[in-house]
Design a protein around this motif. Structure first.
Motif, PDB file in Angstrom:
ATOM      1  N   THR A 298       0.854  -1.180   0.000  1.00 23.43           N
ATOM      2  CA  THR A 298       0.000   0.000   0.000  1.00 23.43           C
ATOM      3  C   THR A 298       0.898   1.239   0.000  1.00 23.43           C
ATOM      4  OG1 THR A 298      -0.151   0.380   2.392  1.00 23.43           O
ATOM      5  CG2 THR A 298      -1.574  -1.339   1.462  1.00 23.43           C
ATOM      6  N   ASP A 299       0.287   2.412   0.044  1.00 22.31           N
ATOM      7  CA  ASP A 299       1.059   3.647   0.106  1.00 22.31           C
ATOM      8  C   ASP A 299       1.697   3.843   1.471  1.00 22.31           C
ATOM      9  OD1 ASP A 299       0.274   4.144  -2.459  1.00 22.31           O
ATOM     10  OD2 ASP A 299      -1.288   5.597  -1.943  1.00 22.31           O
ATOM     11  N   GLU A 300       1.297   3.022   2.457  1.00 23.05           N
ATOM     12  CA  GLU A 300       1.773   3.235   3.823  1.00 23.05           C
ATOM     13  C   GLU A 300       2.587   2.071   4.384  1.00 23.05           C
ATOM     14  OE1 GLU A 300      -1.309   4.386   6.464  1.00 23.05           O
ATOM     15  OE2 GLU A 300      -1.730   6.263   5.390  1.00 23.05           O
ATOM     16  N   TYR A 301       2.461   0.872   3.816  1.00 28.02           N
ATOM     17  CA  TYR A 301       3.183  -0.273   4.374  1.00 28.02           C
ATOM     18  C   TYR A 301       3.243  -1.408   3.368  1.00 28.02           C
ATOM     19  CZ  TYR A 301      -1.590  -1.964   5.238  1.00 28.02           C
ATOM     20  OH  TYR A 301      -2.904  -2.350   5.092  1.00 28.02           O
ATOM     21  N   VAL A 302       4.098  -2.388   3.684  1.00 32.57           N
ATOM     22  CA  VAL A 302       4.134  -3.662   2.966  1.00 32.57           C
ATOM     23  C   VAL A 302       3.910  -4.750   4.007  1.00 32.57           C
ATOM     24  CG1 VAL A 302       5.512  -5.246   1.572  1.00 32.57           C
ATOM     25  CG2 VAL A 302       5.718  -2.771   1.220  1.00 32.57           C
ATOM     26  N   GLN A 303       2.979  -5.639   3.727  1.00 31.45           N
ATOM     27  CA  GLN A 303       2.574  -6.638   4.719  1.00 31.45           C
ATOM     28  C   GLN A 303       2.615  -8.040   4.128  1.00 31.45           C
ATOM     29  OE1 GLN A 303      -0.842  -5.606   7.208  1.00 31.45           O
ATOM     30  NE2 GLN A 303      -1.685  -7.663   6.892  1.00 31.45           N
ATOM     31  N   TYR A 304       2.970  -9.025   4.999  1.00 30.78           N
ATOM     32  CA  TYR A 304       3.085 -10.426   4.593  1.00 30.78           C
ATOM     33  C   TYR A 304       2.314 -11.301   5.575  1.00 30.78           C
ATOM     34  CZ  TYR A 304       7.298  -8.549   2.277  1.00 30.78           C
ATOM     35  OH  TYR A 304       8.186  -7.801   1.538  1.00 30.78           O
ATOM     36  N   ASP A 305       1.851 -12.434   5.081  1.00 28.26           N
ATOM     37  CA  ASP A 305       1.419 -13.529   5.964  1.00 28.26           C
ATOM     38  C   ASP A 305       2.648 -14.371   6.272  1.00 28.26           C
ATOM     39  OD1 ASP A 305      -1.177 -12.658   5.771  1.00 28.26           O
ATOM     40  OD2 ASP A 305      -1.734 -14.082   4.194  1.00 28.26           O
ATOM     41  N   VAL A 306       2.883 -14.658   7.539  1.00 24.39           N
ATOM     42  CA  VAL A 306       4.097 -15.365   7.938  1.00 24.39           C
ATOM     43  C   VAL A 306       3.778 -16.440   8.962  1.00 24.39           C
ATOM     44  CG1 VAL A 306       5.625 -13.401   7.508  1.00 24.39           C
ATOM     45  CG2 VAL A 306       4.560 -13.660   9.759  1.00 24.39           C
ATOM     46  N   ALA A 307       4.687 -17.376   9.099  1.00 21.57           N
ATOM     47  CA  ALA A 307       4.645 -18.378  10.173  1.00 21.57           C
ATOM     48  C   ALA A 307       5.684 -17.972  11.212  1.00 21.57           C
ATOM     49  CB  ALA A 307       4.931 -19.772   9.631  1.00 21.57           C
ATOM     50  N   TYR A 308       5.334 -18.163  12.464  1.00 18.41           N
ATOM     51  CA  TYR A 308       6.247 -17.790  13.560  1.00 18.41           C
ATOM     52  C   TYR A 308       6.844 -19.033  14.197  1.00 18.41           C
ATOM     53  CZ  TYR A 308       4.542 -12.984  13.326  1.00 18.41           C
ATOM     54  OH  TYR A 308       4.255 -11.706  12.904  1.00 18.41           O
ATOM     55  N   PRO A 309       8.041 -18.889  14.804  1.00 17.07           N
ATOM     56  CA  PRO A 309       8.848 -17.680  14.949  1.00 17.07           C
ATOM     57  C   PRO A 309       9.554 -17.305  13.657  1.00 17.07           C
ATOM     58  CG  PRO A 309      10.053 -19.546  15.823  1.00 17.07           C
ATOM     59  CD  PRO A 309       8.689 -20.074  15.444  1.00 17.07           C
TER      60      PRO A 309
END
Length: 374
Positions: A298-309
Motif C-alpha cells: 500500500t502507500d503506507e506499508y508492505v505486509q506479509y502472511d508469515v509463520a512464527y517464529p
C-alpha cells in the motif's frame, strides 16, 4: 606339469582354510572355557566419576526455544539416561512450575526456506505436549517456547539473585554401569522478550530501557537502531546515523491490530511521523525481505502472511543468511554529483518469537531520506 602346479596350490589353500577355521573354533572354546573355570564377570558398561555439565547456571529467555547446558560424559558408555530430581527453591520450597505440560511445535520434516505457503510449513511440524523445561537424551536442557511469564515466574525485577528466588535441581545420570547425581544446578530465567534486537526493552522489568548515555534520566529511553549505508538527509545533506550519540533513525517493533494473527508489516515514517510510501525504496527485493506470503503493498506499508517464529529454524536461508536473524534490507538510488548513481541501503537483522500481528517501523526522526537527484 602346469596342471599339477595349479592343483597343488588349490590343495594348499583348502588346507590352510580348514586350519584357520579349526583355530578359530579352538580360540572360542578356550575363551568360553576360561570364563567358566575362572568365573570371569560379564563386561560392564562404564560410567565415569567425572561426568558433569559445562554450565550449571542456566539463564534462558522465556518464550523462546532455549537449548542449553552441555553435558560432559568423560567417555562414559551410551546409552545414558537423565532425570531431573529434587527441584526446589533456595529456601527449600518445592518447584513444580517447570514440569507444567504445554503443547509446543516439534518439526517432523526439515525446514528449508523454500516452502511456498504457510500450509506447506505447517505440514512439516506438529504440536506435542512437553514439560516446559526438560533435559534431553543428549544431556542438554531445553526451555520450550511454550513457556510464558505466567507459567514460569521470571527472575526478580530488581535484578537481585537471592537463593529464595532461584530454582535449584539435581540430575540423576544412569547407564548400565551405574548411577550418579549432579547437584545444585540453577535456573534463573529472564522474562519474555518477544523480539530481537531488544535494547529498547528492560530485561528485568519488561518496561522501556533507559538511555545508555543517561541511565538515570527518567525521561530518556533507548531505541532499536537500524543499519544505515549512504542514507543522506534531505535537509542536512549528510549521512544519517543511529547510535548512542545520534538517533537520526530508530526502529520500533510493536504489535498492531487488524491483521490475520500471522501478519508482519513494514512501515516507514518521516520526521513528522507521516508515512513514507514504500515505493520510494524502489530497488528493494521485497520477495527476499522475509519468508512470507500474500504480500500486500500500500502507500503506507508492505505486509506479509508469515509463520512464527522468525526465523523458523536457525539455518542459513536467503532470508536469514546468518541463521539466527532475518535480514531485512531496503534499497533505493538517486543520481549523485558527477552524474553517478548513488545507492543507499538501510534495514535491520531481527527475530520475532511470539505469534501475532507485528509491525517493524523505521522512523526518520531528525531528517527525511533524500530521494532527489543532484
Amino acid at each position: 606339469m602346469e596342471y599339477q602346479k595349479i592343483k597343488t596350490i588349490r590343495n594348499m589353500r583348502t588346507y590352510f582354510k580348514k586350519e584357520f577355521i579349526c583355530l578359530l573354533f579352538a580360540v572360542v572354546a578356550i575363551s568360553s572355557g576360561c570364563k567358566k573355570i575362572f568365573n570371569l564377570p560379564d563386561q560392564k558398561e562404564y560410567l565415569s566419576s567425572n561426568v558433569n555439565f559445562n554450565n550449571k547456571l542456566l539463564e534462558p529467555i522465556i518464550g523462546r526455544a532455549n537449548l542449553i547446558g552441555g553435558f560432559n560424559g568423560d567417555n562414559s558408555t551410551a546409552p545414558i539416561t537423565f532425570e531431573i530430581i529434587n527441584a526446589r527453591y533456595g529456601d527449600g520450597r518445592p518447584v513444580t512450575d517447570i514440569f507444567t505440560k504445554q503443547p509446543t511445535y516439534v518439526w517432523t520434516a526439515a525446514y528449508t526456506g523454500l516452502e511456498t505457503s504457510i500450509e506447506e510449513i505447517e505440514a512439516k511440524r506438529k504440536l506435542e505436549e512437553h514439560s516446559i523445561f526438560e533435559i534431553r537424551s543428549s544431556g542438554e536442557f531445553i526451555l520450550w517456547p511454550s513457556a510464558t511469564n505466567e507459567l514460569l515466574t521470571p527472575r526478580p525485577t530488581d535484578s537481585t539473585n537471592y537463593p529464595q528466588d532461584t530454582r535449584f535441581f539435581d540430575v540423576r545420570i544412569t547407564n548400565s554401569g551405574g548411577s550418579t547425581v549432579i547437584k545444585d544446578i540453577q535456573l534463573r530465567p529472564y522474562r519474555e522478550r518477544p523480539y530481537e534486537p531488544s535494547n529498547d526493552f528492560n530485561a528485568f522489568t519488561g518496561g522501556v530501557a533507559p538511555d545508555p548515555k543517561a541511565p538515570n534520566n527518567k525521561n530518556g529511553r533507548d531505541y532499536i537502531r537500524p543499519f544505515l549505508n549512504n542514507v543522506i538527509g534531505e535537509v542536512t545533506d549528510r549521512p544519517l546515523e543511529s547510535n548512542n550519540d545520534r538517533k537520526d533513525v530508530v526502529v520500533y517493533i510493536r504489535p498492531f491490530t487488524g491483521g490475520t494473527g500471522n501478519s508482519l508489516r513494514f512501515k516507514f515514517l518521516d520526521k513528522d511521523s507521516l508515512a513514507i510510501n514504500p515505493a520510494r525504496f524502489g530497488e528493494t527485493r521485497w520477495d527476499k525481505i522475509v519468508h512470507g506470503f500474500n504480500m500486500q503493498k500500500t502507500d503506507e506499508y508492505v505486509q506479509y502472511d508469515v509463520a512464527y517464529p522468525i526465523p523458523l529454524v536457525e539455518i542459513s536461508t536467503v532470508y536469514a543468511p546468518g541463521g539466527s536473524r532475518d535480514h531485512a534490507e531496503f534499497r533505493y538510488s538517486r543520481i549523485g554529483f558527477g552524474g553517478l548513481r548513488s545507492t543507499s541501503t538501510f534495514g535491520i537483522d531481527f527475530a520475532l518469537y511470539k505469534k501475532g500481528d507485528w509491525e517493524i517501523v523505521f522512523h526518520f526522526k531528525t531528517d527525511n531520506p533524500k530521494f532527489k537527484d543532484e
